[in-house]
Design a protein around this motif. Structure first.
Motif, PDB file in Angstrom:
ATOM      1  N   ILE A  43      -1.496  41.190  26.609  1.00 59.32           N
ATOM      2  CA  ILE A  43      -0.149  41.940  26.560  1.00 59.32           C
ATOM      3  C   ILE A  43      -0.438  43.376  25.902  1.00 59.32           C
ATOM      4  O   ILE A  43      -2.161  43.176  25.551  1.00 59.32           O
ATOM      5  CB  ILE A  43       0.757  41.076  25.597  1.00 59.32           C
ATOM      6  CG1 ILE A  43       0.182  40.637  23.956  1.00 59.32           C
ATOM      7  CG2 ILE A  43       1.108  40.154  25.647  1.00 59.32           C
ATOM      8  CD1 ILE A  43       0.918  40.971  23.209  1.00 59.32           C
ATOM      9  N   TRP A  44       0.217  44.186  26.074  1.00 54.57           N
ATOM     10  CA  TRP A  44      -0.196  45.317  26.012  1.00 54.57           C
ATOM     11  C   TRP A  44      -1.143  45.993  24.574  1.00 54.57           C
ATOM     12  O   TRP A  44      -1.971  46.450  24.480  1.00 54.57           O
ATOM     13  CB  TRP A  44       0.501  45.922  26.566  1.00 54.57           C
ATOM     14  CG  TRP A  44       1.439  47.058  25.225  1.00 54.57           C
ATOM     15  CD1 TRP A  44       1.944  48.096  24.525  1.00 54.57           C
ATOM     16  CD2 TRP A  44       2.413  46.035  24.505  1.00 54.57           C
ATOM     17  NE1 TRP A  44       2.879  47.874  23.719  1.00 54.57           N
ATOM     18  CE2 TRP A  44       3.199  46.758  23.605  1.00 54.57           C
ATOM     19  CE3 TRP A  44       2.875  44.311  24.712  1.00 54.57           C
ATOM     20  CZ2 TRP A  44       3.711  46.366  23.017  1.00 54.57           C
ATOM     21  CZ3 TRP A  44       3.638  44.215  23.947  1.00 54.57           C
ATOM     22  CH2 TRP A  44       4.007  44.623  22.919  1.00 54.57           C
ATOM     23  N   TRP A 103       6.321  45.582  16.026  1.00 53.86           N
ATOM     24  CA  TRP A 103       5.897  46.420  16.725  1.00 53.86           C
ATOM     25  C   TRP A 103       5.838  47.850  16.379  1.00 53.86           C
ATOM     26  O   TRP A 103       6.704  48.810  17.059  1.00 53.86           O
ATOM     27  CB  TRP A 103       5.984  46.051  18.922  1.00 53.86           C
ATOM     28  CG  TRP A 103       5.153  46.027  19.001  1.00 53.86           C
ATOM     29  CD1 TRP A 103       3.199  46.196  19.487  1.00 53.86           C
ATOM     30  CD2 TRP A 103       4.454  43.884  19.142  1.00 53.86           C
ATOM     31  NE1 TRP A 103       3.040  45.104  20.079  1.00 53.86           N
ATOM     32  CE2 TRP A 103       3.169  43.817  19.706  1.00 53.86           C
ATOM     33  CE3 TRP A 103       6.084  42.715  17.847  1.00 53.86           C
ATOM     34  CZ2 TRP A 103       2.767  42.202  19.732  1.00 53.86           C
ATOM     35  CZ3 TRP A 103       5.044  41.420  18.478  1.00 53.86           C
ATOM     36  CH2 TRP A 103       3.706  41.620  18.598  1.00 53.86           C
ATOM     37  N   ASN A 143       7.627  44.974  25.761  1.00 57.88           N
ATOM     38  CA  ASN A 143       6.572  45.588  25.879  1.00 57.88           C
ATOM     39  C   ASN A 143       6.129  46.929  25.443  1.00 57.88           C
ATOM     40  O   ASN A 143       6.207  48.273  25.641  1.00 57.88           O
ATOM     41  CB  ASN A 143       6.179  45.375  26.651  1.00 57.88           C
ATOM     42  CG  ASN A 143       5.934  44.203  27.633  1.00 57.88           C
ATOM     43  OD1 ASN A 143       6.062  43.277  27.001  1.00 57.88           O
ATOM     44  ND2 ASN A 143       5.549  44.221  28.555  1.00 57.88           N
ATOM     45  N   ASP A 191       6.179  49.366  21.607  1.00 59.40           N
ATOM     46  CA  ASP A 191       6.386  49.758  20.436  1.00 59.40           C
ATOM     47  C   ASP A 191       6.380  51.703  19.616  1.00 59.40           C
ATOM     48  O   ASP A 191       6.165  52.353  20.912  1.00 59.40           O
ATOM     49  CB  ASP A 191       4.408  49.361  20.223  1.00 59.40           C
ATOM     50  CG  ASP A 191       3.302  50.461  20.577  1.00 59.40           C
ATOM     51  OD1 ASP A 191       3.361  51.806  20.708  1.00 59.40           O
ATOM     52  OD2 ASP A 191       3.400  50.012  22.190  1.00 59.40           O
ATOM     53  N   PRO A 228      -5.012  45.896  23.645  1.00 56.08           N
ATOM     54  CA  PRO A 228      -4.600  44.800  24.500  1.00 56.08           C
ATOM     55  C   PRO A 228      -4.989  43.815  23.779  1.00 56.08           C
ATOM     56  O   PRO A 228      -6.344  43.614  23.457  1.00 56.08           O
ATOM     57  CB  PRO A 228      -4.819  44.952  26.277  1.00 56.08           C
ATOM     58  CG  PRO A 228      -5.613  45.542  26.376  1.00 56.08           C
ATOM     59  CD  PRO A 228      -5.714  46.259  25.066  1.00 56.08           C
ATOM     60  N   GLY A 269       4.882  35.391  24.339  1.00 56.98           N
ATOM     61  CA  GLY A 269       5.199  36.287  24.993  1.00 56.98           C
ATOM     62  C   GLY A 269       6.223  36.359  25.511  1.00 56.98           C
ATOM     63  O   GLY A 269       6.781  37.647  25.863  1.00 56.98           O
ATOM     64  N   GLU A 286       8.024  39.495  23.750  1.00 59.14           N
ATOM     65  CA  GLU A 286       7.952  40.767  23.396  1.00 59.14           C
ATOM     66  C   GLU A 286       8.273  41.400  24.715  1.00 59.14           C
ATOM     67  O   GLU A 286       8.036  42.790  25.043  1.00 59.14           O
ATOM     68  CB  GLU A 286       6.769  40.850  23.179  1.00 59.14           C
ATOM     69  CG  GLU A 286       5.450  40.468  21.971  1.00 59.14           C
ATOM     70  CD  GLU A 286       6.189  39.310  21.323  1.00 59.14           C
ATOM     71  OE1 GLU A 286       6.388  39.353  20.068  1.00 59.14           O
ATOM     72  OE2 GLU A 286       5.743  38.371  22.127  1.00 59.14           O
ATOM     73  N   GLY A 287       9.232  40.479  26.062  1.00 54.62           N
ATOM     74  CA  GLY A 287       9.068  40.751  27.421  1.00 54.62           C
ATOM     75  C   GLY A 287       9.515  39.668  28.107  1.00 54.62           C
ATOM     76  O   GLY A 287       9.108  40.692  29.449  1.00 54.62           O
ATOM     77  N   ASP A 305       6.563  38.559  28.691  1.00 56.84           N
ATOM     78  CA  ASP A 305       5.466  38.257  29.092  1.00 56.84           C
ATOM     79  C   ASP A 305       4.685  37.149  29.809  1.00 56.84           C
ATOM     80  O   ASP A 305       4.582  37.282  30.758  1.00 56.84           O
ATOM     81  CB  ASP A 305       4.307  38.800  28.205  1.00 56.84           C
ATOM     82  CG  ASP A 305       4.907  40.576  27.958  1.00 56.84           C
ATOM     83  OD1 ASP A 305       6.082  40.893  28.310  1.00 56.84           O
ATOM     84  OD2 ASP A 305       4.170  40.698  26.440  1.00 56.84           O
TER      85      ASP A 305
END
Length: 514
Positions: free
Chosen positions: A102-103, A130, A223, A225, A265, A335, A338-339, A341
């Motif tokens: 993840i980013w 985030w 994703n 922040d 990441p 994930g 967070e989206g 993921d």
């Protein structure tokens, strides 16, 4: 294809074989377990699921021994190891972790707040995921309100927020649809930090937290922040601040919020195990829930209960001794919070075999009993699935529709033209436990979890074992039309997730003048 099928049916009937009952449109009625030969195996699975369920013991270990599992943290990695070990103990094949990144990683620190004037009062706050920190030791400022329903103009006037504590409210009528406003709220937060805002009280996007003295954490985009600290505040404390402002008073508040971002990441992984198909192992149904959670409590109802239900479903099928015609691939996604993921990563990593997928089956609706199945946009599958669901009337889950559920790991499958099947649950208390400090083991009833795991096992096995293949992916044009018809275009476009360009849009018709 329909014409060919009807010719074959007519020829078979002419030879004296018993014909299937016809519907009004002359198509054979869909076959459920009583007609397609799957009922004996389903009965054995139901017996194991109801009479010998291990789902709640799985959930107890995950909740009490690991607890909150934010993606990319040591606790989440411990959960991956736990999930893989459980799959192996159950007897699944090809157990593995499928790594992806993840980013950026994030770790919660501390969050404290206090009204300094016109009264002194400690505030109940927790940081949103985030989001950033105040200066070490905290910072204070006067509270000013911004209107979520007019967020576009608030962005234009963001310079007025220098040195202020921002309280997000929702006044009047919204200027845009909900998803567009939520996406623009991210733009507002990105502007508020550089403008000098001290912190933002906005975890609920202008609404209030649900429940007595509860906060609800979460991420504020796909994703996404933000450097500015953003907090969720209890409804009682937020209400007091709003009443001060309505009376023309200017509260002064102090916050000390300390969170940590990684410099780049971070690695995470989906946990995967299979029951291989006996006839068509290359054809795959994905079954699962998400393993990650938030961290104000144990992550039981979101989505520890879903992960435990998936493991319980796998356990019931294996213990029954039944092997389906096609492969059931159990996936504990990370994930999700967070989206989505993990499920997007799954689709990317398995792109070469997506044409052989039958769809996905996910449960992620809290702690209540499953009551319905939403087939992720595939209206063509509703009659056939309804025939199966009718056999579950004694277990209470008999409603079927084609709704797309975009808030969980079914969405990437629906976006690929596959049935992303969501098990709809009746969870009235989920509004209290969702991402809150109340999301603990006490919220889940063992008998309800056993029933949900059994329903998941039955649906998974029926899809994978029925004589005819359940589904194949729709082509892009048809998928795009479906997503637009299901009102998913606006959300996907707002978060830069729409993959189909102008496909599926209605053509503009000329209006020639006479």
């Amino acid at each position: 294809m329909q014409r060919v099928f009807l010719r074959l049916f007519t020829a078979t009937a002419a030879l004296g074989f018993a014909a299937l009952p016809l519907r009004a449109d002359n198509r054979p009625a869909p076959k459920g377990p009583d007609e397609d030969g799957t009922k004996p195996a389903l009965a054995r699975i139901a017996g194991e699921g109801i009479m010998n369920s291990h789902a709640f013991s799985f959930l107890t270990e995950l909740s009490d021994d690991i607890g909150g599992r934010v993606t990319g943290t040591p606790a989440e990695r411990k959960a991956e190891e736990w999930g893989a070990a459980k799959m192996k103990a159950i007897g699944l094949e090809n157990v593995r972790t499928e790594k992806y990144t993840i980013w950026r990683g994030w770790t919660r620190g501390t969050a404290e707040g206090e009204i300094l004037a016109p009264v002194r009062h400690k505030l109940r706050v927790d940081a949103m995921g985030w989001t950033g920190s105040t200066p070490a030791g905290g910072a204070e400022g006067e509270v000013v309100a911004v209107n979520m329903f007019d967020i576009e103009n608030e962005i234009k006037n963001v310079s007025r927020l220098k040195g202020k504590i921002v309280l997000v409210t929702a006044k009047g009528k919204p200027t845009k649809d909900e998803m567009s406003l939520f996406a623009m709220f991210g733009d507002f937060l990105k502007a508020a930090g550089p403008a000098g805002a001290v912190a933002v009280i906005g975890g609920q996007g202008g609404g209030k937290s649900t429940g007595m003295n509860l906060t609800h954490t979460g991420i504020l985009g796909f994703n996404a922040d933000f450097a500015v600290p953003v907090v969720s505040m209890s409804a009682e404390d937020q209400g007091q601040l709003e009443r001060f402002l309505e009376r023309g008073m200017t509260p002064r508040v102090r916050f000390n919020v300390q969170n940590t971002f990684t410099k780049g990441p971070v690695e995470t992984a989906n946990v995967v195990g299979e029951i291989r198909g006996r006839e068509h192992p290359e054809e795959i149904l994905v079954v699962g829930g998400h393993l990650d959670s938030w961290d104000l409590s144990e992550g039981t109802t979101d989505n520890g209960s879903g992960a435990a239900a998936a493991l319980g479903a796998a356990d019931a099928i294996v213990r029954s001794g039944q092997r389906p015609r096609r492969t059931i691939r159990f996936v504990l996604f990370t994930g999700e919070e967070e989206g989505l993921d993990g499920s997007f990563a799954y689709m990317k990593q398995h792109q070469g075999e997506i044409r052989n997928h039958l769809g996905s089956l996910v449960i992620d609706g809290g702690q209540g009993p499953a009551k319905s199945f939403h087939l992720g946009g595939r209206d063509d599958l509703v009659p056939g699935f309804q025939a199966f669901a009718n056999s579950l009337s004694n277990l209470g889950a008999s409603e079927v529709d084609d709704r797309v559920e975009s808030g969980t790991d079914t969405l990437p499958f629906s976006m690929a033209g596959l049935p992303g099947i969501d098990m709809g649950q009746d969870s009235p208390d989920y509004k209290y436990t969702h991402h809150s400090a109340a999301d603990a083991l006490e919220a889940q009833k063992p008998d309800v979890l056993a029933q949900n795991a059994t329903l998941m096992a039955l649906a998974a096995f029926w899809i994978a074992d029925r004589p005819e293949r359940f589904a194949s992916p729709w082509p892009a044009e048809r998928t795009a039309r479906m997503l637009r018809a299901q009102h998913e275009y606006e959300e996907l476009k707002a978060f830069n997730l729409w993959p189909y360009g102008d496909l599926g849009a209605e053509e503009k018709k000329d209006n020639p003048q006479k």
